[in-house]
Scaffold this active site. Structure first.
Site, short mmCIF file in Angstrom:
data_model
loop_
_atom_site.label_atom_id
_atom_site.label_comp_id
_atom_site.label_asym_id
_atom_site.label_seq_id
_atom_site.Cartn_x
_atom_site.Cartn_y
_atom_site.Cartn_z
N SER A 149 -0.31 3.20 -5.04
CA SER A 149 -1.41 2.52 -5.71
C SER A 149 -1.75 3.18 -7.04
CB SER A 149 -2.63 2.46 -4.78
OG SER A 149 -3.63 1.65 -5.33
N ASP A 308 0.56 -1.05 -8.63
CA ASP A 308 0.93 -2.07 -7.65
C ASP A 308 0.07 -3.32 -7.77
OD1 ASP A 308 -1.30 -0.64 -6.62
OD2 ASP A 308 -0.85 -1.30 -4.60
N ASP A 310 -3.09 -4.15 -7.51
CA ASP A 310 -4.17 -4.57 -6.62
C ASP A 310 -5.54 -4.19 -7.19
OD1 ASP A 310 -4.08 -1.84 -6.14
OD2 ASP A 310 -4.02 -2.01 -3.96
#
Length: 575
Positions: A149, A308, A310
């Site tokens: 992340s 990533d 998100d």
């Protein structure tokens, strides 16, 4: 050094399962007691989003051996739960741009295949929200996203998803951990070559068909389609060397944002993140190149995703030329307000979901707008779990929007994790809409504060690495729990919420109430003036975090109050 630590080190150093190159790396650190201890004093644990750690050789590092061990444990759990479903429905795996991500994902895929479990592996890097979407789209039993992340470049890891598309929660999470730890020997890990897996139909590569359906699902979340000046509204965007470039560029083009400018220096995937020390959109420093491009192109909005894709952060230009960086709570408030004021046919049981550490202002705004407000533990997996409870009728509610203060948002139910692709699209729409009305994102935020009060939030994250650091963090939480003060910062403690003991202590009423959330090592204090202070060890980094939420009548008063609260509580902790 502890004998068990040395034993694990020796086992890895002499095992034929460990590549010769990696065994040589261990030999090089043999005389460095501290390094050996840090790498082997514990096994890498599952946190709020799965397993994550610094890349390297050792049990307390992320590496291909650890991910294969984890894959075997996950496979064992799947086969125990429902062998037929595990074999027939299988797994889908995606990976991001980080160093080792493809290697880890392929190694995991081959372990699943060796266990007879059909595995869908994305043909190239994809975002975390697309992996969440793919689980239900492909009908798999499990999904795995190989990513760290927004963590620093030294990290990698993976998140595990269940058949609903959400990250694993209880009871699956604990049972998977048990199965992973039960794989004690490398000999217990099944193996298969890529060629054999493909020939037996156990490894299949996926891509474009899932991409197309994912983008179509995102486009359904557009609220205002006909915004004057939309095509000319200039936006600067950066994927920060991650996975966001392709899906963001595609969706923005397809919905009519023709003036999207991508930061050239940051648009190609690169796990070394050469233009930013920390590829985290929470850090204003990552916007330096974006703002330079925005000034050149005449844009008032910069957006950046994490690797990533998100999470999303934004920078907005005021009328006076100043660039400001709304925090995660502020963007969440803006999106919630925009949705509630513009979305048609909002049902009576419409619901917003956030976390226990997100701004208290949410409850005030949600109540005024007539929607339900739900709070979960930190970690978007709990928000995903709540969405499932709505859909199954366990709780009365229709999902409208969810977010956590750490820059993660989800509009729509196509995914069960935070989705920066759909958030990028909706933030662009919101900004263009306000521009067409002669106002701006910042002006609308200030209107909310003028109406509901000036709420401000702050966070202090203190890094405590290694074995000693982990022990210090636990001691801090233990001390707070056992010696809870009656007064903090000259104010009475009105409530104490201990999520580990699952108890809400109402000091004013002298009553105790149960907390109907899973156990978590989190303590929250609410003072007599409604100041919120929350202590929480990070689930993904060697840190303890303190979250602050205050409110005041004016902006100046709120800024001063937050500064004094954070400084005062730090001094309190030192004492």
């Amino acid at each position: 050094m502890d004998a068990n630590i040395w034993k694990k080190f020796e086992n890895w150093s002499s095992s034929d399962y460990i590549d010769a190159e990696d065994r040589e790396e261990l030999k090089q650190i043999k005389d460095n007691t501290k390094e050996v201890e840090d790498r082997f004093y514990t096994d890498l644990e599952f946190g709020t989003g799965g397993m994550r750690g610094i890349r390297g050789v050792g049990t307390n590092r992320i590496n291909k051996y650890i991910v294969k061990k984890a894959a075997q444990g996950i496979a064992n759990y799947m086969l125990k739960m429902d062998a037929e479903a595990a074999v027939d429905r299988g797994v889908v795996i995606a990976y991001d741009c980080r160093i080792g991500s493809y290697e880890y994902s392929l190694n995991m895929a081959l372990v699943f295949a060796a266990n007879g479990i059909k595995t869908n592996l994305f043909e190239s890097l994809r975002s975390t929200p697309e992996l969440s979407f793919a689980v239900r789209e492909l009908g798999t039993m499990v999904g795995v996203m190989v990513t760290a992340s927004h963590n620093p470049k030294e990290y990698n890891g993976f998140k595990v998803y269940w058949e609903d598309g959400g990250q694993v929660v209880e009871p699956h999470a604990t049972e998977i951990v048990k199965e992973v730890y039960a794989v004690e020997s490398f000999d217990d890990i099944k193996a298969m070559t890529q060629k054999e897996a493909e020939e037996k139909g156990l490894l299949k590569f996926v891509g474009k068909s899932v991409d197309d359906k994912y983008i179509e699902a995102i486009k359904k979340e557009v609220i205002n389609t006909d915004i004057p000046g939309k095509k000319e509204f200039k936006i600067v965007y950066s994927p920060l060397h991650g996975t966001g470039k392709r899906p963001v560029q595609r969706v923005m083009k397809e919905i009519g944002f023709d003036s999207l400018y991508t930061v050239a220096e940051q648009e190609e995937p690169d796990g070394t993140f050469p233009t930013c020390d920390y590829a985290n959109p929470e850090d204003p420093a990552v916007f330096k190149l974006g703002i330079e491009l925005a000034e050149k192109m005449g844009s008032k909005l910069c957006m950046a995703n994490d690797p990533d894709a998100d999470r999303i952060g934004i920078a907005v230009k005021r009328k006076n030329g100043e660039w400001v960086y709304p925090n995660g709570n502020q963007v969440g408030l803006l999106l919630m307000n925009y949705i509630l004021e513009n979305k048609k046919d909002i049902p009576e049981n419409g619901a917003v979901i956030s976390t226990v550490v997100s701004t208290p202002m949410l409850d005030v705004v949600a109540a005024d707008k007539g929607v339900k407000m739900f709070r979960t533990l930190t970690g978007f997996k709990y928000i995903g779990e709540k969405i499932l409870e709505f859909e199954t009728g366990k709780i009365d509610g229709t999902y409208l929007f969810g977010f956590e203060e750490s820059y993660g948002y989800l509009v729509g139910t196509h995914a069960r994790d935070k989705d920066a692709i759909v958030s990028t699209m909706l933030i662009a729409e919101m900004a263009a809409y306000y521009e067409s009305k002669g106002t701006s994102v910042i002006e609308e935020l200030e209107k909310l504060y003028d109406k509901y009060g000036w709420y401000k939030e702050g966070i202090q994250a203190i890094t405590m690495s290694g074995k000693e650091g982990a022990e210090k963090i636990q001691n801090i939480m233990k001390s707070l729990r056992e010696n809870m003060p009656v007064e903090v910062l000259g104010k009475k403690v009105k409530k104490v919420r201990d999520f580990q003991l699952q108890k809400d202590y109402d000091k004013e009423a002298g009553k105790e109430y149960p907390i109907e959330l899973p156990k978590s090592n989190v303590i929250q204090m609410i003072l007599e003036d409604d100041t919120h202070i929350t202590a929480r060890p990070s689930g993904t980094e060697p840190k303890i975090k303190y979250y602050y939420g205050i409110n005041a009548k004016t902006e100046a008063e709120s800024e001063k109050k937050l500064e004094n609260t954070m400084k005062g509580f730090s001094e309190f902790l030192e004492k």
